[in-house]
Scaffold this motif. Structure first.
Motif, PDB file in Angstrom:
ATOM      1  N   ILE A   1       0.840  -1.204   0.000  1.00 44.99           N
ATOM      2  CA  ILE A   1       0.000   0.000   0.000  1.00 44.99           C
ATOM      3  C   ILE A   1       0.872   1.249   0.000  1.00 44.99           C
ATOM      4  O   ILE A   1       0.646   2.177  -0.797  1.00 44.99           O
ATOM      5  CB  ILE A   1      -0.972  -0.024   1.203  1.00 44.99           C
ATOM      6  CG1 ILE A   1      -2.024  -1.120   0.986  1.00 44.99           C
ATOM      7  CG2 ILE A   1      -1.634   1.339   1.395  1.00 44.99           C
ATOM      8  CD1 ILE A   1      -2.870  -1.433   2.194  1.00 44.99           C
TER       9      ILE A   1
ATOM     10  N   GLU B   1       1.144   4.062  -3.035  1.00 48.65           N
ATOM     11  CA  GLU B   1       0.855   5.479  -2.771  1.00 48.65           C
ATOM     12  C   GLU B   1       2.040   6.376  -3.125  1.00 48.65           C
ATOM     13  O   GLU B   1       1.866   7.461  -3.664  1.00 48.65           O
ATOM     14  CB  GLU B   1       0.435   5.666  -1.313  1.00 48.65           C
ATOM     15  CG  GLU B   1      -0.929   5.074  -1.032  1.00 48.65           C
ATOM     16  CD  GLU B   1      -1.328   5.086   0.435  1.00 48.65           C
ATOM     17  OE1 GLU B   1      -0.433   5.251   1.323  1.00 48.65           O
ATOM     18  OE2 GLU B   1      -2.535   4.924   0.710  1.00 48.65           O
ATOM     19  N   ARG B   2       3.247   5.910  -2.843  1.00 50.46           N
ATOM     20  CA  ARG B   2       4.452   6.691  -3.168  1.00 50.46           C
ATOM     21  C   ARG B   2       4.609   6.870  -4.682  1.00 50.46           C
ATOM     22  O   ARG B   2       4.853   7.969  -5.167  1.00 50.46           O
ATOM     23  CB  ARG B   2       5.694   6.020  -2.571  1.00 50.46           C
ATOM     24  CG  ARG B   2       6.974   6.815  -2.794  1.00 50.46           C
ATOM     25  CD  ARG B   2       8.197   6.175  -2.145  1.00 50.46           C
ATOM     26  NE  ARG B   2       8.514   4.882  -2.738  1.00 50.46           N
ATOM     27  CZ  ARG B   2       8.476   3.713  -2.094  1.00 50.46           C
ATOM     28  NH1 ARG B   2       8.141   3.655  -0.825  1.00 50.46           N
ATOM     29  NH2 ARG B   2       8.797   2.596  -2.714  1.00 50.46           N
TER      30      ARG B   2
ATOM     31  N   LEU C   1       2.248   6.472  -7.012  1.00 50.27           N
ATOM     32  CA  LEU C   1       1.113   7.250  -7.534  1.00 50.27           C
ATOM     33  C   LEU C   1       1.355   8.736  -7.320  1.00 50.27           C
ATOM     34  O   LEU C   1       1.154   9.537  -8.236  1.00 50.27           O
ATOM     35  CB  LEU C   1      -0.191   6.818  -6.862  1.00 50.27           C
ATOM     36  CG  LEU C   1      -1.420   7.657  -7.231  1.00 50.27           C
ATOM     37  CD1 LEU C   1      -1.724   7.564  -8.728  1.00 50.27           C
ATOM     38  CD2 LEU C   1      -2.630   7.231  -6.409  1.00 50.27           C
ATOM     39  N   LYS C   2       1.806   9.110  -6.137  1.00 43.26           N
ATOM     40  CA  LYS C   2       2.091  10.516  -5.847  1.00 43.26           C
ATOM     41  C   LYS C   2       3.146  11.058  -6.815  1.00 43.26           C
ATOM     42  O   LYS C   2       3.009  12.162  -7.341  1.00 43.26           O
ATOM     43  CB  LYS C   2       2.558  10.672  -4.396  1.00 43.26           C
ATOM     44  CG  LYS C   2       2.827  12.093  -4.003  1.00 43.26           C
ATOM     45  CD  LYS C   2       3.275  12.189  -2.549  1.00 43.26           C
ATOM     46  CE  LYS C   2       3.577  13.630  -2.183  1.00 43.26           C
ATOM     47  NZ  LYS C   2       4.121  13.730  -0.820  1.00 43.26           N
TER      48      LYS C   2
ATOM     49  N   GLU D   1      -4.974   6.630 -10.634  1.00 46.89           N
ATOM     50  CA  GLU D   1      -5.771   7.398  -9.674  1.00 46.89           C
ATOM     51  C   GLU D   1      -7.103   6.695  -9.410  1.00 46.89           C
ATOM     52  O   GLU D   1      -7.568   6.649  -8.267  1.00 46.89           O
ATOM     53  CB  GLU D   1      -5.995   8.821 -10.174  1.00 46.89           C
ATOM     54  CG  GLU D   1      -4.750   9.682 -10.090  1.00 46.89           C
ATOM     55  CD  GLU D   1      -4.950  11.082 -10.616  1.00 46.89           C
ATOM     56  OE1 GLU D   1      -4.748  12.025  -9.830  1.00 46.89           O
ATOM     57  OE2 GLU D   1      -5.320  11.239 -11.802  1.00 46.89           O
TER      58      GLU D   1
ATOM     59  N   SER E   1      -6.802   3.864  -6.967  1.00 51.76           N
ATOM     60  CA  SER E   1      -6.535   4.197  -5.565  1.00 51.76           C
ATOM     61  C   SER E   1      -7.755   3.903  -4.689  1.00 51.76           C
ATOM     62  O   SER E   1      -7.606   3.666  -3.489  1.00 51.76           O
ATOM     63  CB  SER E   1      -6.079   5.648  -5.419  1.00 51.76           C
ATOM     64  OG  SER E   1      -7.102   6.527  -5.795  1.00 51.76           O
TER      65      SER E   1
ATOM     66  N   SER F   1      -7.584   1.946  -1.196  1.00 55.11           N
ATOM     67  CA  SER F   1      -8.185   2.493   0.029  1.00 55.11           C
ATOM     68  C   SER F   1      -9.110   1.480   0.699  1.00 55.11           C
ATOM     69  O   SER F   1      -9.108   1.353   1.927  1.00 55.11           O
ATOM     70  CB  SER F   1      -8.975   3.763  -0.285  1.00 55.11           C
ATOM     71  OG  SER F   1      -8.106   4.780  -0.707  1.00 55.11           O
TER      72      SER F   1
ATOM     73  N   LYS G   1      -7.040  -1.073   2.364  1.00 54.13           N
ATOM     74  CA  LYS G   1      -6.433  -0.478   3.554  1.00 54.13           C
ATOM     75  C   LYS G   1      -7.406  -0.518   4.737  1.00 54.13           C
ATOM     76  O   LYS G   1      -7.020  -0.868   5.848  1.00 54.13           O
ATOM     77  CB  LYS G   1      -6.034   0.973   3.259  1.00 54.13           C
ATOM     78  CG  LYS G   1      -5.133   1.602   4.285  1.00 54.13           C
ATOM     79  CD  LYS G   1      -4.994   3.091   4.099  1.00 54.13           C
ATOM     80  CE  LYS G   1      -4.033   3.491   3.043  1.00 54.13           C
ATOM     81  NZ  LYS G   1      -3.737   4.939   3.043  1.00 54.13           N
TER      82      LYS G   1
END
Length: 131
Positions: free
Chosen positions: A7, A11-12, A14-15, A115, A118, A122, A125
């Motif tokens: 996860i 996220e890293r 994607l950012k 995106e 995500s 989530s 998560k």
């Protein structure tokens, strides 16, 4: 612990991809960096899907595409999300096997697809208590 790593890695990357999409993708370094961020994020989604399928004993997929078909069949993702993942895998494979063929617009499409993915991350998560 592996689930958390997947996860955080997704996220890293994607950012990083989102930050690059507003830059000049025609620039050699931006193009290559964006391709790598997208590639890594897509690979991490596949790792996450493999982890879930194995942990929940949902089957033995032979392709990345089958991973997400299993997740859709089992209710982890919607039909629309399945289409998103299939397109993302296609674009990821262009980077992996025919990197010279992926266009700037396809890389930007890939960021948009990531995106959309995500939401899946989530949900995983919040449901991570089953790990």
């Amino acid at each position: 612990m592996r689930l958390a790593e997947y996860i955080l890695r997704f996220e890293r990357h994607l950012k990083g991809a989102v930050n690059l999409k507003s830059k000049d993708v025609k620039d050699y370094f931006i193009y290559n960096t964006l391709a790598m961020e997208c590639f890594q994020a897509a690979n991490t989604l596949m790792d996450l899907a493999q982890y879930i399928v194995a942990k929940k004993k949902l089957g033995f997929p032979s392709t990345y595409r089958e991973l997400f078909e299993i997740l859709e069949k089992e209710g982890y993702i919607s039909e629309d999300e399945l289409r998103t993942f299939k397109r993302l895998i296609f674009l990821r494979n262009l980077i992996a096997h025919e990197y010279y063929r992926i266009s700037e617009s396809e890389l930007l499409e890939m960021v948009n697809l990531l995106e959309k993915c995500s939401g899946f991350v989530s949900r995983i998560k919040t449901e991570a208590s089953w790990e």
